[in-house]
Enzyme design. Structure first.
Site, mmCIF file in Angstrom:
data_model
loop_
_atom_site.group_PDB
_atom_site.id
_atom_site.type_symbol
_atom_site.label_atom_id
_atom_site.label_comp_id
_atom_site.label_asym_id
_atom_site.label_seq_id
_atom_site.Cartn_x
_atom_site.Cartn_y
_atom_site.Cartn_z
ATOM 1 N N TYR A 15 -14.350 -12.182 0.066
ATOM 2 C CA TYR A 15 -15.069 -10.928 -0.297
ATOM 3 C C TYR A 15 -16.429 -11.412 -1.180
ATOM 4 O O TYR A 15 -17.428 -10.732 -0.891
ATOM 5 C CB TYR A 15 -14.186 -9.924 -1.081
ATOM 6 C CG TYR A 15 -13.278 -9.166 -0.084
ATOM 7 C CD1 TYR A 15 -13.493 -8.274 0.731
ATOM 8 C CD2 TYR A 15 -11.848 -9.715 -0.019
ATOM 9 C CE1 TYR A 15 -12.701 -7.466 1.548
ATOM 10 C CE2 TYR A 15 -10.958 -8.991 0.965
ATOM 11 C CZ TYR A 15 -11.532 -8.351 1.650
ATOM 12 O OH TYR A 15 -10.542 -7.329 2.337
ATOM 13 N N ARG A 42 -3.946 6.742 0.242
ATOM 14 C CA ARG A 42 -4.463 7.853 0.509
ATOM 15 C C ARG A 42 -3.488 8.841 1.506
ATOM 16 O O ARG A 42 -4.004 9.948 2.072
ATOM 17 C CB ARG A 42 -5.727 7.665 1.302
ATOM 18 C CG ARG A 42 -6.814 7.697 0.185
ATOM 19 C CD ARG A 42 -8.277 6.914 1.089
ATOM 20 N NE ARG A 42 -7.716 5.617 1.792
ATOM 21 C CZ ARG A 42 -8.725 4.842 1.998
ATOM 22 N NH1 ARG A 42 -10.060 4.939 1.991
ATOM 23 N NH2 ARG A 42 -8.402 3.821 2.775
ATOM 24 N N ASP A 84 -6.506 -3.435 -7.737
ATOM 25 C CA ASP A 84 -7.122 -3.894 -6.495
ATOM 26 C C ASP A 84 -7.451 -5.361 -6.719
ATOM 27 O O ASP A 84 -7.651 -5.785 -7.812
ATOM 28 C CB ASP A 84 -8.267 -3.072 -6.031
ATOM 29 C CG ASP A 84 -8.598 -3.410 -4.667
ATOM 30 O OD1 ASP A 84 -8.093 -2.714 -3.772
ATOM 31 O OD2 ASP A 84 -9.485 -4.453 -4.512
ATOM 32 N N ARG A 94 -7.300 11.126 -6.957
ATOM 33 C CA ARG A 94 -8.527 10.491 -6.430
ATOM 34 C C ARG A 94 -9.589 11.477 -6.330
ATOM 35 O O ARG A 94 -10.962 11.019 -6.531
ATOM 36 C CB ARG A 94 -7.993 9.702 -5.021
ATOM 37 C CG ARG A 94 -9.110 9.010 -4.454
ATOM 38 C CD ARG A 94 -9.560 7.714 -5.094
ATOM 39 N NE ARG A 94 -10.461 7.007 -4.580
ATOM 40 C CZ ARG A 94 -11.501 6.738 -4.695
ATOM 41 N NH1 ARG A 94 -12.198 7.542 -5.619
ATOM 42 N NH2 ARG A 94 -12.384 5.967 -3.961
ATOM 43 N N ARG A 111 0.855 -1.137 0.167
ATOM 44 C CA ARG A 111 0.052 -0.033 -0.015
ATOM 45 C C ARG A 111 0.921 1.424 -0.040
ATOM 46 O O ARG A 111 0.511 2.473 0.737
ATOM 47 C CB ARG A 111 -1.048 0.078 1.321
ATOM 48 C CG ARG A 111 -2.285 -0.854 1.278
ATOM 49 C CD ARG A 111 -2.915 -0.543 -0.019
ATOM 50 N NE ARG A 111 -4.121 -1.534 -0.151
ATOM 51 C CZ ARG A 111 -5.308 -1.123 0.517
ATOM 52 N NH1 ARG A 111 -5.663 -0.188 1.096
ATOM 53 N NH2 ARG A 111 -6.345 -2.214 0.362
HETATM 54 O O1 CP3 Z 1 0.000 0.585 -3.057
HETATM 55 C C1 CP3 Z 1 -0.171 -0.502 -3.441
HETATM 56 O O2 CP3 Z 1 -0.280 -1.480 -2.568
HETATM 57 C C2 CP3 Z 1 -1.064 -0.795 -4.667
HETATM 58 C C3 CP3 Z 1 -2.569 -0.795 -4.723
HETATM 59 C C4 CP3 Z 1 -3.513 -2.038 -3.977
HETATM 60 C C5 CP3 Z 1 -4.523 -1.520 -3.441
HETATM 61 N N1 CP3 Z 1 -5.290 -2.620 -3.006
HETATM 62 C C6 CP3 Z 1 -5.091 -0.065 -3.701
HETATM 63 C C7 CP3 Z 1 -6.198 0.270 -2.881
HETATM 64 C C8 CP3 Z 1 -3.132 -3.135 -3.517
HETATM 65 C C9 CP3 Z 1 -2.018 -4.093 -3.780
HETATM 66 C C10 CP3 Z 1 -4.366 -3.431 -2.856
HETATM 67 C C11 CP3 Z 1 -4.473 -4.987 -2.593
HETATM 68 C C12 CP3 Z 1 -5.995 -5.331 -1.594
HETATM 69 N N2 CP3 Z 1 -6.946 -4.813 -1.781
HETATM 70 C C13 CP3 Z 1 -5.859 -6.134 -0.766
HETATM 71 C C14 CP3 Z 1 -4.740 -7.003 -0.194
HETATM 72 C C15 CP3 Z 1 -3.862 -6.482 0.617
HETATM 73 C C16 CP3 Z 1 -4.187 -5.822 2.123
HETATM 74 O O3 CP3 Z 1 -4.437 -4.978 2.394
HETATM 75 O O4 CP3 Z 1 -4.631 -7.045 2.817
HETATM 76 C C17 CP3 Z 1 -7.336 -6.343 -0.238
HETATM 77 C C18 CP3 Z 1 -7.910 -7.143 1.014
HETATM 78 C C19 CP3 Z 1 -7.936 -5.325 -1.055
HETATM 79 C C20 CP3 Z 1 -9.385 -4.994 -0.881
HETATM 80 C C21 CP3 Z 1 -9.700 -3.674 -0.713
HETATM 81 N N3 CP3 Z 1 -9.522 -2.769 -1.374
HETATM 82 C C22 CP3 Z 1 -10.098 -3.138 0.553
HETATM 83 C C23 CP3 Z 1 -10.629 -3.903 1.841
HETATM 84 C C24 CP3 Z 1 -10.291 -1.548 0.394
HETATM 85 C C25 CP3 Z 1 -10.715 -0.705 1.473
HETATM 86 C C26 CP3 Z 1 -10.059 -0.309 2.543
HETATM 87 C C27 CP3 Z 1 -9.339 0.704 2.271
HETATM 88 O O5 CP3 Z 1 -8.113 1.003 2.652
HETATM 89 O O6 CP3 Z 1 -10.065 1.782 1.829
HETATM 90 C C28 CP3 Z 1 -9.730 -1.464 -0.782
HETATM 91 C C29 CP3 Z 1 -9.578 0.044 -1.380
HETATM 92 C C30 CP3 Z 1 -8.183 0.405 -1.990
HETATM 93 N N4 CP3 Z 1 -7.463 -0.511 -2.740
HETATM 94 C C31 CP3 Z 1 -7.599 1.673 -1.814
HETATM 95 C C32 CP3 Z 1 -6.430 1.686 -2.270
HETATM 96 C C33 CP3 Z 1 -5.444 2.718 -2.403
HETATM 97 C C34 CP3 Z 1 -8.230 2.885 -1.185
HETATM 98 C C35 CP3 Z 1 -9.329 3.521 -1.964
HETATM 99 C C36 CP3 Z 1 -9.506 5.020 -2.169
HETATM 100 O O7 CP3 Z 1 -8.704 5.575 -2.422
HETATM 101 O O8 CP3 Z 1 -10.812 5.415 -1.581
#
Ligand code: CP3
Length: 343
Positions: free
Chosen positions: A152, A27, A73, A36, A23
């Protein structure tokens, strides 16, 4: 010159170790929030190659990390399988749950839906090669592992104890096996396409390995992961794969031995220096507590140095034990990387 991260995934010890952060795009970065803000829908944002390219590169440019991770994602695979997916503002992902056998049989992978991701990969590789600050960085592609993605798909959201998917896996093993087969096939195709487009390494996120009952670990984690890795390696023999079975606890050794992965991501609960794998060429990656990156300062630097020291002489990639937390000050990331580079 072989890139540092790829040397380590080839089984070499490199000092100081290469570093990237799960990550690392997101944000906590003001430049991410600025982009975003213009995109209301997170799925569309991930599937916009220009925006996804820029967001992938932001942390690499700012911090000089050893890897870029593709901005996308794990839930794009359910999206490509035809499942309805949306992100409720401030609440995380929501999916129209698939629970009945008929709904599972109705899932069909449409690779065209993820074609924009491949364009992002081509763009990122071209931009990194053209910029001296990023030319030595490795582009990591990724996907969610089947259990984590299925959780999910079946629960319909995050934040549960996964009781619905556990009940399905125990009570309807054939439906569960069908869903695992569908996800193995889709995920393999998605990752092979990422390799075709120019991803130089891959990571499989098994973020919810910790909710798998022991009696299901083989069918839910070990076997599906091994099948995906074998499929990827058949198409791209030299493409390294990192597996991240978060909170897998005592399963870590079997995960490393039986899935065919080249590197294992380690969460912050595990004593990384004490892990002894049968194959010493398998790289370990981790495992600073994300809360320490949020806190920063001497506590963070001290713990980072202890982790690096505990892994000296072994193939090791510095990372967190899970993703960067949203309120993390970006300056702490710069401090952390500087500290690691002087170890
Ligand atoms: O920088 C990076 O790591 C690359 C991009 C990336 C994202 N999600 C972007 C993202 C990666 C590798 C992921 C993987 C991901 N997504 C996982 C596995 C890693 C982990 O955290 O356990 C999981 C479980 C998800 C599913 C997911 N996507 C969730 C549960 C959420 C909501 C939680 C949150 O942080 O908001 C997301 C949204 C998400 N994926 C965001 C980002 C940058 C935030 C969305 C936003 O900008 O509003």
């Amino acid at each position: 010159m072989v890139k540092k991260l790829l040397s380590v995934l080839g089984g070499e010890a490199v000092s100081p170790p290469p570093v990237w952060l799960m990550r690392q795009a997101g944000r906590y970065l003001p430049e991410y929030r600025a982009l975003r803000a213009n995109a209301k829908d997170f799925v569309a944002f991930c599937l916009n190659p220009e925006q996804a390219t820029e967001v992938t590169l932001q942390p690499v440019r700012r911090f000089g990390l050893d890897a870029a991770i593709l901005f996308a994602d794990i839930l794009l695979v359910p999206h490509a399988l035809g499942q309805k997916l949306w992100f409720a503002e401030g609440e995380g992902p929501r999916l129209e749950p698939v629970r009945a056998r008929a709904a599972i049989s109705g899932l069909h992978y449409d690779s065209a839906r993820l074609e924009p991701v491949m364009q992002t990969i081509r763009n990122v590789r071209a931009a990194m090669a053209a910029d001296a600050r990023m030319a030595d960085a490795t582009l990591i592609g990724f996907a969610g592992a089947p259990w984590t993605v299925a959780s999910y798909m079946i629960e319909g959201k995050g934040g549960t104890d996964h009781e619905t998917i556990r009940a399905l896996a125990w009570k309807e093993p054939e439906s569960f096996a069908l869903l695992m087969d569908i996800l193995v096939d889709a995920t393999s195709r998605y990752l092979i396409a990422q390799g075709d487009a120019g991803a130089e390494a891959l990571q499989l996120f098994e973020s919810w390995a910790g909710t798998v009952p022991a009696g299901l670990f083989e069918v839910a984690v070990l076997k599906p992961t091994a099948r995906i890795v074998a499929n990827v390696k058949a198409a791209h023999p030299g493409l390294p794969v990192i597996g991240f079975p978060r909170a897998a606890g005592s399963w870590l050794a079997r995960y490393a031995a039986e899935t065919g992965i080249d590197g294992v991501g380690v969460d912050q609960m595990t004593d990384i220096g004490a892990i002894m794998l049968d194959n010493p060429k398998i790289a370990l990656q981790g495992n600073l507590d994300p809360v320490l990156l949020l806190a920063g300062g001497d506590a963070m630097r001290g713990e980072a140095a202890r982790i690096v020291e505990s892994m000296r002489g072994r193939p090791f990639i510095f990372n967190l034990g899970h993703g960067v937390m949203q309120p993390t000050p970006p300056e702490h990331v710069a401090d952390l990387i500087a500290a690691i580079r002087t170890t």
